[in-house]
Design a protein around this motif. Structure first.
Motif, mmCIF file in Angstrom:
data_model
loop_
_atom_site.group_PDB
_atom_site.id
_atom_site.type_symbol
_atom_site.label_atom_id
_atom_site.label_comp_id
_atom_site.label_asym_id
_atom_site.label_seq_id
_atom_site.Cartn_x
_atom_site.Cartn_y
_atom_site.Cartn_z
ATOM 1 N N UNK A 84 0.814 -1.215 0.000
ATOM 2 C CA UNK A 84 0.000 0.000 0.000
ATOM 3 C C UNK A 84 0.843 1.258 0.000
ATOM 4 N N UNK A 85 2.070 1.181 0.524
ATOM 5 C CA UNK A 85 2.955 2.346 0.456
ATOM 6 C C UNK A 85 3.167 2.757 -0.991
ATOM 7 N N UNK A 86 3.375 1.779 -1.849
ATOM 8 C CA UNK A 86 3.583 2.054 -3.273
ATOM 9 C C UNK A 86 2.306 2.562 -3.931
ATOM 10 N N UNK A 87 1.203 1.885 -3.679
ATOM 11 C CA UNK A 87 -0.044 2.237 -4.355
ATOM 12 C C UNK A 87 -0.501 3.653 -4.002
ATOM 13 N N UNK A 88 -0.463 3.979 -2.714
ATOM 14 C CA UNK A 88 -0.956 5.302 -2.293
ATOM 15 C C UNK A 88 0.010 6.400 -2.721
ATOM 16 N N UNK A 89 1.302 6.078 -2.772
ATOM 17 C CA UNK A 89 2.253 7.071 -3.283
ATOM 18 C C UNK A 89 1.919 7.426 -4.724
ATOM 19 N N UNK A 90 1.657 6.399 -5.544
ATOM 20 C CA UNK A 90 1.324 6.677 -6.943
ATOM 21 C C UNK A 90 -0.014 7.407 -7.057
ATOM 22 N N UNK A 91 -1.014 6.971 -6.323
ATOM 23 C CA UNK A 91 -2.341 7.594 -6.410
ATOM 24 C C UNK A 91 -2.286 9.059 -5.970
ATOM 25 N N UNK A 92 -1.584 9.333 -4.879
ATOM 26 C CA UNK A 92 -1.484 10.719 -4.418
ATOM 27 C C UNK A 92 -0.650 11.555 -5.383
ATOM 28 N N UNK A 183 6.502 9.359 -15.168
ATOM 29 C CA UNK A 183 6.728 8.254 -16.102
ATOM 30 C C UNK A 183 7.512 7.132 -15.402
ATOM 31 N N UNK A 184 8.580 7.520 -14.722
ATOM 32 C CA UNK A 184 9.422 6.546 -14.030
ATOM 33 C C UNK A 184 8.713 5.959 -12.818
ATOM 34 N N UNK A 185 8.041 6.815 -12.043
ATOM 35 C CA UNK A 185 7.335 6.340 -10.849
ATOM 36 C C UNK A 185 6.185 5.408 -11.212
ATOM 37 N N UNK A 186 5.548 5.662 -12.357
ATOM 38 C CA UNK A 186 4.479 4.765 -12.805
ATOM 39 C C UNK A 186 5.033 3.372 -13.081
ATOM 40 N N UNK A 187 6.181 3.309 -13.716
ATOM 41 C CA UNK A 187 6.835 2.019 -13.960
ATOM 42 C C UNK A 187 7.147 1.334 -12.633
ATOM 43 N N UNK A 188 7.655 2.082 -11.673
ATOM 44 C CA UNK A 188 8.024 1.509 -10.387
ATOM 45 C C UNK A 188 6.818 0.955 -9.640
ATOM 46 N N UNK A 189 5.756 1.740 -9.569
ATOM 47 C CA UNK A 189 4.567 1.288 -8.846
ATOM 48 C C UNK A 189 3.871 0.152 -9.591
ATOM 49 N N UNK A 190 3.868 0.218 -10.924
ATOM 50 C CA UNK A 190 3.275 -0.863 -11.709
ATOM 51 C C UNK A 190 4.064 -2.155 -11.531
ATOM 52 N N UNK A 222 12.466 -10.184 -8.528
ATOM 53 C CA UNK A 222 13.746 -9.645 -8.079
ATOM 54 C C UNK A 222 14.287 -8.642 -9.093
ATOM 55 N N UNK A 223 14.161 -8.932 -10.378
ATOM 56 C CA UNK A 223 14.637 -8.029 -11.415
ATOM 57 C C UNK A 223 13.922 -6.686 -11.337
ATOM 58 N N UNK A 224 12.590 -6.731 -11.198
ATOM 59 C CA UNK A 224 11.828 -5.476 -11.149
ATOM 60 C C UNK A 224 12.141 -4.696 -9.873
ATOM 61 N N UNK A 225 12.340 -5.412 -8.781
ATOM 62 C CA UNK A 225 12.695 -4.748 -7.527
ATOM 63 C C UNK A 225 14.045 -4.042 -7.634
ATOM 64 N N UNK A 226 14.986 -4.666 -8.339
ATOM 65 C CA UNK A 226 16.295 -4.042 -8.557
ATOM 66 C C UNK A 226 16.166 -2.765 -9.377
ATOM 67 N N UNK A 227 15.335 -2.801 -10.408
ATOM 68 C CA UNK A 227 15.099 -1.596 -11.207
ATOM 69 C C UNK A 227 14.544 -0.476 -10.334
ATOM 70 N N UNK A 228 13.561 -0.812 -9.496
ATOM 71 C CA UNK A 228 12.975 0.195 -8.607
ATOM 72 C C UNK A 228 14.032 0.801 -7.691
ATOM 73 N N UNK A 229 14.949 -0.032 -7.228
ATOM 74 C CA UNK A 229 15.994 0.432 -6.327
ATOM 75 C C UNK A 229 16.857 1.511 -6.973
#
Length: 412
Positions: A84-92, A183-190, A222-229
């Motif tokens: 939910x930290x990710x979802x609400x960050x993107x929504x807000x 654009x980048x944050x949308x990729x991260x939250x998605x 794990x790959x997507x988590x690394x990208x987010x990092x």
């Protein structure tokens, strides 16, 4: 109706506050788990299925943490999901985009000198770009290119460079940076919503059913988590940049943004290496400092550019300038504000106008009417410490002018 401006300003503040709170929660948990994962130690005698463990001390107590690559022998009854930290960050964040850049598209989103389009068209381009970003990114990650993480990240970097340039050909400099961050944050939250959490749920469901989970699910997550990092720090820079015209208001703003992504990589590499106990690659700080010096140089070569305030306000100018008090308002703004809010500020220590706001002519004043009303009329926020000596009578004039213009429908 003029009270709507005050209510709207407080609404944007509330959503911004929520965005910051949830962003801190998301980034904090993300950085924590990356550090935890990299710092795990293996030893003899770990429980069956345990990959590693770590002892930590915090808040007056000790924590013993163990990681299972698949799952423990017995699934726990309660699992805490960090989503939910990710979802609400993107929504807000999207709420902020709508409240500031969509509702104020004429001022913050559209620059006729860059691309002269209607508000609905600009908003449609914005929405389409965010959706396209995720679909393109996800497609590339699922393709054979995604099997080589290094090659994939290099390719994605050049995609981000192209996107940075593209946004500067569509919107104002401020909006281009904000959209690159979105654009980048949308990729991260998605990544969290479509990949990381669903994959983990599939693993849990397989274990409960007595099936062997597909190892590809964990590898993909794990790959997507690394990208987010590695994307987190550049996103923070881009979201903060709207307060710094030297970042977004220059000819080479897209190159600056591209270098910021590299700085994010060098900084995170240092922390990730340290957390993994593989040394302290101090060279990353030298590279980061050199990149930042290049950014500072690019920000003033050539001179900081205006974002075309007069052109944006030309339509509104025709209906407002003729009002009875506008001449006095103009004299007040030019006399009290323009020494800082000019293309070349006269105030000592300023080389760019604060927040990129230029107030040098009638069009500029009309374009920023609501900001003048809120910052120098209804509040005493501007000028700071009232250094130019704005009188109470002048503030009342600004309030009266704006509220009358709103009542008469000349300003929205």
């Amino acid at each position: 109706m003029y009270e709507f401006a005050i209510a709207w300003d407080w609404l944007t503040f509330a959503v911004r506050w929520l965005h910051v709170i949830t962003g801190i929660a998301w980034i904090g948990s993300s950085f924590y788990f990356v550090a935890l994962d990299l710092g795990l130690r293996q030893r003899q005698g770990l429980p069956v299925g345990a990959y590693g463990e770590e002892w930590q001390v915090h808040g007056g107590g000790f924590y013993h943490i163990q990681k299972y690559l698949v799952a423990p022998e017995n699934m726990p009854e309660h699992l805490i999901w960090f989503k939910w930290e990710s979802y609400v960050t993107w929504l807000s964040g999207f709420g902020m985009l709508a409240l500031v850049y969509y509702a104020g598209a004429d001022l913050y989103l559209i620059d006729p000198n860059v691309l002269d389009v209607s508000k609905p068209t600009a908003i449609a381009i914005s929405l389409a770009s965010l959706a396209f970003g995720w679909l393109a990114y996800d497609t590339v990650c699922r393709s054979p290119l995604g099997n080589d993480n290094t090659r994939l990240m290099v390719l994605l970097y050049f995609v981000l460079v192209a996107v940075a340039w593209g946004y500067t050909q569509l919107f104002t400099g401020r909006a281009a940076y904000l959209h690159l961050g979105a654009f980048t944050a949308t990729i991260m939250s998605a990544n969290v919503f479509f990949i990381i959490i669903p994959n983990q749920k599939k693993v849990v469901a397989d274990l409960i059913a007595g099936h062997t989970p597909d190892p590809k699910l964990g590898k993909q997550a794990k790959q997507r988590s690394t990208h987010n990092n590695y994307l987190t720090l550049p996103v923070l820079f881009l979201m903060l940049s709207n307060h710094y015209p030297l970042a977004f208001g220059t000819q080479y703003n897209w190159i600056i943004a591209s270098l910021v992504f590299l700085m994010g990589v060098t900084i995170r590499h240092w922390f990730n290496t340290r957390h993994a106990r593989k040394g302290s690659p101090s060279w990353t700080w030298l590279v980061t400092a050199l990149l930042f010096i290049v950014i500072m140089w690019l920000s003033t070569v050539p001179k900081v550019l205006s974002e075309g305030g007069e052109a944006r306000a030309s339509t509104a100018e025709q209906t407002v300038v003729a009002s009875a008090d506008f001449e006095k308002v103009r004299d007040t703004v030019l006399g009290r504000c323009s020494m800082c809010h000019a293309k070349e500020p006269a105030w000592e220590g300023l080389i760019v106008p604060p927040k990129g706001v230029v107030l040098e002519n009638d069009g500029d004043i009309v374009a920023h009417a609501r900001e003048i009303y809120l910052q120098a009329g209804r509040s005493h926020a501007m000028p700071p410490a009232n250094v130019t000596g704005v009188t109470d009578e002048e503030r009342r004039l600004l309030v009266s002018w704006y509220e009358t213009a709103v009542k008469e429908g000349k300003i929205q």
